[in-house]
Motif scaffolding. Structure first.
Motif: not given
Length: 67
Positions: A13-14, A61, A6-7, A9-11
């Motif tokens: 995407q950011l 959002r 998750f971390s 993937a989030w990084l």
């Protein structure tokens, strides 16, 4: 393992989102410089448009999470 994924993937995407915003801002600056002929005004206007775009995304959002 899932928390790590998750971390990452989030990084990712950011990072991709930030790169796309920077590229969009650079293209807007180039176009506005040609149309307006004033480099400083084109720079300020392009940055203002990108900040407005980011705020609209965040506001949307936030409003979706309120339900």
């Amino acid at each position: 393992m899932i928390r790590y994924l998750f971390s990452v993937a989030w990084l990712t995407q950011l990072s991709v989102g930030s790169a796309l915003f920077i590229l969009s801002c650079w293209i807007e600056i180039q176009v506005l410089q040609h149309f307006l002929g004033n480099d400083v005004f084109a720079l300020v206007l392009a940055i203002a448009l990108e900040v407005g775009k980011a705020l609209a995304i965040l506001w949307n959002r936030f409003l979706q999470l309120e339900d």
